[in-house]
Design a protein around this motif. Structure first.
Motif, PDB file in Angstrom:
ATOM      1  N   ASP A 175      -8.195   0.585  10.298  1.00 61.75           N
ATOM      2  CA  ASP A 175      -7.982   1.607   8.922  1.00 61.75           C
ATOM      3  C   ASP A 175      -7.692   0.746   7.875  1.00 61.75           C
ATOM      4  O   ASP A 175      -8.486   0.755   6.107  1.00 61.75           O
ATOM      5  CB  ASP A 175      -6.693   2.523   8.879  1.00 61.75           C
ATOM      6  N   VAL A 176      -6.591  -0.772   8.379  1.00 63.99           N
ATOM      7  CA  VAL A 176      -5.553  -1.565   7.077  1.00 63.99           C
ATOM      8  C   VAL A 176      -5.709  -2.373   7.674  1.00 63.99           C
ATOM      9  O   VAL A 176      -5.656  -2.782   8.958  1.00 63.99           O
ATOM     10  CB  VAL A 176      -4.556  -0.473   7.309  1.00 63.99           C
ATOM     11  N   CYS A 211     -12.389  -2.080   5.493  1.00 53.38           N
ATOM     12  CA  CYS A 211     -11.340  -1.824   6.319  1.00 53.38           C
ATOM     13  C   CYS A 211     -10.756  -1.737   4.394  1.00 53.38           C
ATOM     14  O   CYS A 211     -10.895  -2.514   3.758  1.00 53.38           O
ATOM     15  CB  CYS A 211     -11.084  -2.919   6.858  1.00 53.38           C
ATOM     16  N   TYR A 212      -9.784  -1.304   4.361  1.00 51.33           N
ATOM     17  CA  TYR A 212      -8.346  -1.441   3.252  1.00 51.33           C
ATOM     18  C   TYR A 212      -7.724  -2.425   3.867  1.00 51.33           C
ATOM     19  O   TYR A 212      -7.213  -2.810   4.244  1.00 51.33           O
ATOM     20  CB  TYR A 212      -8.240  -0.171   3.281  1.00 51.33           C
ATOM     21  N   VAL A 213      -8.486  -3.460   2.061  1.00 48.59           N
ATOM     22  CA  VAL A 213      -7.110  -5.074   2.450  1.00 48.59           C
ATOM     23  C   VAL A 213      -6.057  -5.343   1.971  1.00 48.59           C
ATOM     24  O   VAL A 213      -6.236  -4.812   0.757  1.00 48.59           O
ATOM     25  CB  VAL A 213      -8.089  -6.036   1.972  1.00 48.59           C
ATOM     26  N   ILE A 214      -5.156  -4.994   2.292  1.00 49.55           N
ATOM     27  CA  ILE A 214      -3.793  -5.307   1.804  1.00 49.55           C
ATOM     28  C   ILE A 214      -3.535  -6.369   1.883  1.00 49.55           C
ATOM     29  O   ILE A 214      -3.505  -7.418   3.006  1.00 49.55           O
ATOM     30  CB  ILE A 214      -2.420  -4.684   2.498  1.00 49.55           C
ATOM     31  N   SER A 215      -3.040  -7.906   1.064  1.00 49.48           N
ATOM     32  CA  SER A 215      -3.733  -9.220   0.699  1.00 49.48           C
ATOM     33  C   SER A 215      -2.368  -9.838  -0.201  1.00 49.48           C
ATOM     34  O   SER A 215      -1.944  -9.131  -1.679  1.00 49.48           O
ATOM     35  CB  SER A 215      -4.888  -9.820  -0.020  1.00 49.48           C
ATOM     36  N   SER A 216      -2.230 -10.737   0.714  1.00 48.02           N
ATOM     37  CA  SER A 216      -1.183 -12.197  -0.487  1.00 48.02           C
ATOM     38  C   SER A 216      -1.647 -12.289  -1.533  1.00 48.02           C
ATOM     39  O   SER A 216      -3.018 -12.713  -1.251  1.00 48.02           O
ATOM     40  CB  SER A 216      -0.403 -12.827   0.430  1.00 48.02           C
ATOM     41  N   ASN A 217      -0.888 -13.100  -2.160  1.00 46.89           N
ATOM     42  CA  ASN A 217      -1.577 -12.812  -3.796  1.00 46.89           C
ATOM     43  C   ASN A 217      -1.967 -14.856  -3.934  1.00 46.89           C
ATOM     44  O   ASN A 217      -1.064 -15.838  -4.716  1.00 46.89           O
ATOM     45  CB  ASN A 217      -0.602 -13.124  -4.424  1.00 46.89           C
ATOM     46  N   ALA A 223     -12.844   0.699   0.805  1.00 44.37           N
ATOM     47  CA  ALA A 223     -13.330  -0.043   1.510  1.00 44.37           C
ATOM     48  C   ALA A 223     -15.022  -0.096   1.077  1.00 44.37           C
ATOM     49  O   ALA A 223     -15.003  -1.300   1.524  1.00 44.37           O
ATOM     50  CB  ALA A 223     -13.052   0.777   3.041  1.00 44.37           C
ATOM     51  N   LYS A 224     -15.552   1.241   1.124  1.00 42.80           N
ATOM     52  CA  LYS A 224     -16.759   1.376  -0.101  1.00 42.80           C
ATOM     53  C   LYS A 224     -17.525   0.166  -1.061  1.00 42.80           C
ATOM     54  O   LYS A 224     -18.089  -0.857  -0.616  1.00 42.80           O
ATOM     55  CB  LYS A 224     -17.285   2.589   0.284  1.00 42.80           C
TER      56      LYS A 224
END
Length: 270
Positions: free
Chosen positions: A165-166, A190-196, A238-239
């Motif tokens: 999911d994430v 996937c839904y992405v949570i990333s650092s800057n 995600a799409k």
């Protein structure tokens, strides 16, 4: 770098050179000399263009940006039919080392556990911090929520991503640029949570995921909790991310673009 310098010294052959994140961040001694020998330069994200001008006085019109790309057909073997239940499936892939943000991930997971969100964490990758991270998961009492896979081959990684999911990627690596791990996750819906990390907006555009300071645990936690309660939002985002990868990081398309660029360059200098 040395090969290009030797060519320049002993022949009239014209050269192009790749200058990437390591050249820009480490400032190797040969890079400065190399920056004065080639007719054009290649780098792998637009963010680097400003640094090339700043450090080596290379003008924008002498730089070709060529994204590192994916064979998207590998991912379409596993067409994703995503079903999200009550448990959130989170994944990280990368070397298990401090600069890849693994301790930030553990702190986020601790807070997520304390918030009451039910989750499973897939830790894919090996490295010098793996034993410490495993011990820390026991200290935090979340060991039973984490699967430590170690190294997996590409097929194994794709199998896990298609159920994820994430995707959580909190790297602090100075030379991090548009990591392939995030591209693969976005292509896998996937839904992405990333650092800057530098240039990350080129990879994760508005609406495709979220970008945070790696130590901003509150905003990262709030984002994960929001995703867990808003499944359709996560799917839409995600799409958007998948479409962005297909358009900009498809190796079949980009190789054709690069071939045209090289042919035009050769014709111009003949």
């Amino acid at each position: 770098s040395l090969v290009a310098l030797l060519i320049k010294e002993f022949s009239d052959i014209k050269t192009t050179s790749f200058l990437g994140a390591y050249d820009l961040e480490e400032r190797f001694w040969g890079t400065s000399a190399l920056s004065k020998t080639s007719i054009n330069y290649v780098t792998h994200c637009n963010y680097n263009i400003r640094l090339l001008r700043l450090y080596y006085d290379i003008k924008k019109n002498n730089v070709l940006v060529m994204y590192r790309s994916l064979n998207v057909q590998d991912f379409y073997i596993y067409e994703k039919q995503k079903h999200i239940g009550s448990k959130l499936n989170i994944t990280f892939t990368g070397r298990c080392c401090k600069e890849k943000g693994v301790y930030h991930i553990m702190n986020v997971l601790l807070q997520l556990h304390c918030s009451g969100v039910d989750f499973t964490m897939n830790f894919i990758g090996d490295g010098e911090e793996r034993v410490n991270i495993t011990n820390l998961s026991r200290q935090y009492e979340i060991y039973d929520k984490i699967i430590f896979y170690g190294w997996l081959d590409p097929v194994g990684v794709r199998d896990i991503l298609r159920c994820t999911d994430v995707f959580l990627f909190l790297s602090e690596k100075v030379s991090e640029r548009l990591p392939n791990a995030i591209k693969e996750a976005m292509l896998s819906l996937c839904y992405v949570i990333s650092s800057n990390s530098k240039g990350i907006n080129e990879l994760v555009p508005h609406g495709a995921g979220s970008i945070h300071r790696p130590d901003d645990y509150k905003s990262i936690l709030d984002c994960i909790i929001y995703c867990s309660k808003n499944i359709e939002f996560m799917r839409r985002s995600a799409k958007i991310g998948q479409s962005h990868i297909l358009k900009n990081f498809n190796i079949s398309i980009n190789m054709k673009k690069q071939a045209r660029l090289w042919n035009n360059l050769i014709a111009f200098h003949e």
